[in-house]
Design an enzyme around this catalytic site. Structure first.
Site, PDB file in Angstrom:
ATOM      1  N   HIS A   1       0.808  -1.238   0.029  1.00 11.43           N
ATOM      2  CA  HIS A   1       0.103   0.114  -0.124  1.00 11.43           C
ATOM      3  C   HIS A   1       0.768   1.242  -0.005  1.00 11.43           C
ATOM      4  O   HIS A   1       0.221   2.358   0.569  1.00 11.43           O
ATOM      5  CB  HIS A   1      -0.988   0.126   1.132  1.00 11.43           C
ATOM      6  CG  HIS A   1      -1.955  -1.061   1.393  1.00 11.43           C
ATOM      7  ND1 HIS A   1      -2.879  -1.461   0.501  1.00 11.43           N
ATOM      8  CD2 HIS A   1      -1.916  -2.104   2.283  1.00 11.43           C
ATOM      9  CE1 HIS A   1      -3.521  -2.416   0.750  1.00 11.43           C
ATOM     10  NE2 HIS A   1      -2.879  -2.887   1.978  1.00 11.43           N
TER      11      HIS A   1
ATOM     12  N   HIS B   1      -7.836  -4.156  -1.181  1.00 11.61           N
ATOM     13  CA  HIS B   1      -7.376  -5.288  -1.570  1.00 11.61           C
ATOM     14  C   HIS B   1      -7.975  -6.001  -2.632  1.00 11.61           C
ATOM     15  O   HIS B   1      -7.862  -6.991  -3.039  1.00 11.61           O
ATOM     16  CB  HIS B   1      -7.227  -6.274  -0.393  1.00 11.61           C
ATOM     17  CG  HIS B   1      -6.709  -5.705   0.717  1.00 11.61           C
ATOM     18  ND1 HIS B   1      -7.395  -5.075   1.667  1.00 11.61           N
ATOM     19  CD2 HIS B   1      -5.287  -5.501   1.308  1.00 11.61           C
ATOM     20  CE1 HIS B   1      -6.648  -4.648   2.632  1.00 11.61           C
ATOM     21  NE2 HIS B   1      -5.335  -4.848   2.475  1.00 11.61           N
TER      22      HIS B   1
END
Ligand SMILES: Nc1ncnc2c1ncn2[C@@H]1O[C@H](COP(=O)(O)OP(=O)(O)O)[C@@H](O)[C@H]1O
Ligand SMILES: Nc1ncnc2c1ncn2[C@@H]1O[C@H](COP(=O)(O)OP(=O)(O)O)[C@@H](O)[C@H]1O
Ligand SMILES: [Mg+2]
Ligand SMILES: [Mg+2]
Ligand SMILES: [Mg+2]
Ligand SMILES: [Mg+2]
Lengths: 338, 214, 338, 214
Positions: free
Chosen positions: C62, C224
């Site tokens: 991320h 995700h």
């Protein structure tokens, strides 16, 4: 095309509108005449009286370049072209005007035929207005021409070192010749190389601009997909790093005991975590050759839309370049505190 | 007639504008094969902006070429802005003081264009660029002027030379611009800039012939 | 897979090695025991005696989250998990230790089952060592559960506002309860939404994790690739902005006269220029509703590897949140000067 | 025999370790169909680390479960670390003070595991997770313990219940974890966690039966 767009013909102007709203603490859009309705992006405080103005410019699609490098102790103004296309001569002229604090303007840009032509014309126009402009043309991309034809090489991510050092020199009160000298020294001390992993798609065109076959990588690719020196099967990060370091180090006398600044930039779509994996390998290789990394920068500093891949730029440092590199800076794409 | 009044520029310039507008799609398609497909769009944008600026006004050929060159230079950027901008501005410079455009003057205008262009680009004949159209056109005009040929015939010859030059790019390998990326693979396809240059020169010749036949 | 990798199993550790070398002016890697051989990333000065420690953590992939938000006036330490996978309880415990300056630790993290479990266990262990830990669990993603089940919602890019405000409160000398209160207020005042345009590929897996058909977009996608609320034909930037603003504004009483902070983050591979095009539309829509943008942030702030798409986070401000947001900060992913 | 010596844990734990190692590829394939394909890798990593830590040492079942749980918790993170970590640590806690593992005690250990698990996850039977394997296994054991069944028979019944539970996930729609992304499309495929749980329970039963038959 899985992209965020309105009319692709307006993407640059819309991007600019959003950019200037978002970063109104750093930049402003300066519109001085109808011949360049787009205006230019200038630092909030520009022009700074008594300071040499720092100007750059180039095609869009390289974010944060070029607008992201306008700010405190960085560029004073940049001209903004269409995607992958040089700004007009008028746009460069407007940038000169916006940056001119009465001590002349250093135009620090990359070696592309469109930019060369447009800057040359803009300088002629500026002369008529009494604005003195001198240039440094970045040519750090080692794979874009042989070593004995350095003047033909393109400018790539190493331009960031040229802007940083030139701008710092100007901020420290250097005169136009000193600023030009510092920027020239920075880019002469810098070598870059890129590896491309996927092509990119111009929004107005709608399909990839060129091809890189799955499972292969293009060594020496340019920032618009210009061809590299070799297409070969994709390698692991360690071997990519080895190729990049070899190409860069062998092109210039980087030797044991040298201190360098390293910039690893993504081309747009490569996950940033992978850039750190690559940097990790690069650093190990440099250290193994006795070369010390004085400062390093990893991230999407100079991109090519949504290309995958990365560039490496290495600048050999002396005391002056270290001092210039160390200076505080505050732009959207480059923020550095002491 | 053996010369054109400089003051009758409007028709010639509009002939060039309309030719680019009509060929917008075609130029885009040619550029799409080995470039990025935007050449028709770029050129059309510049020429149409000039058309709007001209509006209903008359213009001398020299002023019109200067204004067109300025618009291209100011509004389309990239390489094509300065390239065509230079071509038209040099032609304008070379004819500025003349009331009549004669064949020798026109040949000089075109020579000035080519020289101006050589001042800003590195490409030369054989590199698969618009130079491959412009250079033979200039050579043809110079020869016609030297041998004192009829102006209309000279223009027709120039157009034919441009066409032949344009077609010759098909077998060349690109060395400058975006298509140079393809190396050998750029062979077999026309160059976009050479094609637009041919369109422009033919339209200019057409417009001038019309004046000469009046 | 056109990626820059060595053994994909080692990507997180190699990334960390590179990250810490590159940013040694901001962070350090702290290894305290063999149970967490990876160590945790801590601010250079951490722990700061007498200051409440700020901890976060989460899966990798991320970037800049989470390691990029460690620094001055930001997080003191973060635990680092495998790609898209929660760090272990021990890793969180180590982060608590690294951040603990004797005034307790605020663990500010996102609402994912793995993180919830591991944090809970780490807190139990920390208690035995006499470290007091309190938590704020971010749940800003409006599409991840209905309004009346806010406790089920996931945390996404709005976590950055939570860290920024919580960390500023701690830096200003707030005690643990005050820090927790400020961070909780920040996240309670924040609503986020994402639009996904392409899937992403985990390096160890080698093929896309899920599918988004060309020509469609997934509204409400998670970080995700968690499913959104609607898959529909791709829209232009203006309409994407409208959807995002509607989802966010209608979920919380944002009303005319409000001042807000806006964060538009790319998911990884969307060119940054497109994020500014999107921001430009979002800003216009907010202004049209009488909502004033006090500060805005546009860029790749919280990504999902090489997914394309973007998230919008909007935080409603009051005087306290403004003051906290305004404070200087210096981390790799968030640098702000006055 | 009707009970197992707690001190003879090594064989049972290694039985579990080897079962996971042997099924690494299979568990990865199952997870690959509707998850991200890393379940075999994750589990194998944790169990193999425990095997290395154990080395040539003997261990009680309670200590072994505690150590295995700790390794999973400390080394594999994600959800599976705490989930399996909790399961094994709860089983360890419930048996720590015992010299002999009887059927009633083992049923209590498994019940403690399920309850501990419920304390950290929201999934319940029917949600297509490992709960669908663990829950019926616990129910079967409890029933056997209450009716005073033979320990070996009880373990065989438990394994059968686990297997049936695992198979039942095929027709379910995932509500938690990565596969929940697929909604209805997750139907028709086994759940990876349910599969690994079944592998573990069967290997544990096998190891215990071997002790009971000695
Ligand atoms: N460096 C150059 N020198 C000479 N001609 C060039 C050069 N670069 C491009 N051209 C000409 O420009 C044409 C392409 O123009 P256009 O498509 O408008 O620009 P771009 O290549 O930026 O998309 C080419 O076909 C070629 O004739
Ligand atoms: N929130 C949850 N609650 C219960 N079980 C879960 C949860 N998340 C995942 N699982 C279980 O974990 C299994 C997947 O494990 P694994 O593949 O190792 O992790 P990941 O899904 O992160 O790749 C699923 O098949 C499911 O049984
Ligand atoms: Mg183009
Ligand atoms: Mg083109
Ligand atoms: Mg996984
Ligand atoms: Mg998985």
């Amino acid at each position: 095309m899985q992209r965020i767009l309105n009319n692709p013909d307006n993407i640059v102007d819309e991007m600019l509108e959003g950019f200037v709203k978002c970063h109104s603490d750093i930049v402003k859009l300066v519109k001085t005449n109808d011949d360049n309705p787009r205006g230019v992006v200038a630092a909030k405080e520009a022009p700074i009286a008594g300071k040499v103005g720092i100007v750059s410019g180039g095609g869009s699609g390289h974010k944060p370049a070029f607008v992201g490098y306008v700010g405190r102790n960085m560029c004073d103004a940049v001209a903004v072209g269409e995607i992958f296309s040089s700004p007009t001569a008028t746009a460069f002229l407007d940038a000169f005007r916006a940056a001119n604090g009465g001590k002349g303007v250093a135009c620090l840009y990359g070696n592309y035929s469109g930019d060369n032509m447009n800057v040359k014309m803009a300088i002629k126009m500026a002369k008529r207005e009494g604005i003195e402009v001198k240039t440094v043309v970045a040519n750090d991309d080692v794979c874009s021409a042989p070593k004995d034809q350095r003047e033909k090489r393109r400018g790539v991510a190493g331009e960031i070192f040229m802007w940083k050092c030139g701008a710092a020199k100007a901020a420290k009160g250097g005169n136009l010749d000193e600023v030009i000298e510092a920027a020239q020294k920075a880019i002469d001390s810098t070598r870059s190389v890129g590896i491309g992993l996927t092509p990119c798609t111009l929004p107005a065109v709608g399909h990839p601009n060129f091809e890189i076959k799955e499972g292969t990588m293009e060594v020496g690719i340019g920032h618009h997909g210009e061809p590299g020196v070799e297409v070969c099967p994709i390698e692991n990060a360690e071997n990519m790093a080895k190729r990049m370091v070899d190409l860069v180090v062998n092109d210039y006398p980087f030797t044991s005991g040298d201190e360098v600044a390293v910039l690893v930039s993504g081309l747009g779509a490569t996950p940033v975590m992978e850039l750190y994996v690559l940097y990790n390998e690069i650093e190990k290789l440099l250290v193994a050759q006795g070369i010390k990394v004085y400062r390093s920068y990893v991230g999407n500093y100079f991109t090519s839309l949504e290309m995958m891949g990365a560039t490496l730029s290495v600048m050999k440092l002396d005391d002056e370049l270290k001092e210039l590199l160390d200076m505080e800076a505050y732009s959207m794409g480059f923020k550095q505190q002491l | 007639m053996s010369s054109i009044k400089n003051q009758n520029g409007r028709g010639i310039l509009l002939s060039m504008v309309h030719a680019i507008q009509e060929n917008k799609q075609y130029l885009g398609d040619v550029d799409g094969l080995i470039g990025d497909g935007d050449h028709g769009m770029n050129m059309n944008k510049g020429f149409t902006l000039y058309e709007q600026q001209l509006g209903e006004n008359e213009t001398t050929l020299s002023d019109g070429l200067f204004d067109l060159g300025t618009v291209l230079m100011n509004k389309i950027g990239g390489s094509m802005g300065p390239i065509y901008g230079t071509i038209f501005m040099e032609m304008s410079d070379a004819s500025q003081d003349a009331d009549e455009i004669t064949l020798p003057l026109f040949a000089k205008m075109m020579e000035a264009a080519l020289e101006g262009l050589y001042g800003i680009i590195d490409a030369r004949p054989g590199d698969k660029t618009l130079v491959d159209t412009l250079y033979p056109a200039v050579q043809s005009l110079k020869a016609s002027a030297e041998s004192g040929r009829d102006f209309v015939q000279a223009l027709e010859d120039m157009a034919a030379a441009a066409e032949k030059g344009k077609d010759s790019t098909k077998d060349m390998v690109a060395k400058y611009g975006r298509s140079s990326r393809l190396g050998e693979r750029s062979r077999g396809v026309l160059d976009a800039g050479a094609t637009s240059c041919c369109v422009i020169l033919k339209a200019m010749a057409d417009g001038m012939i019309q004046q000469l036949k009046n």
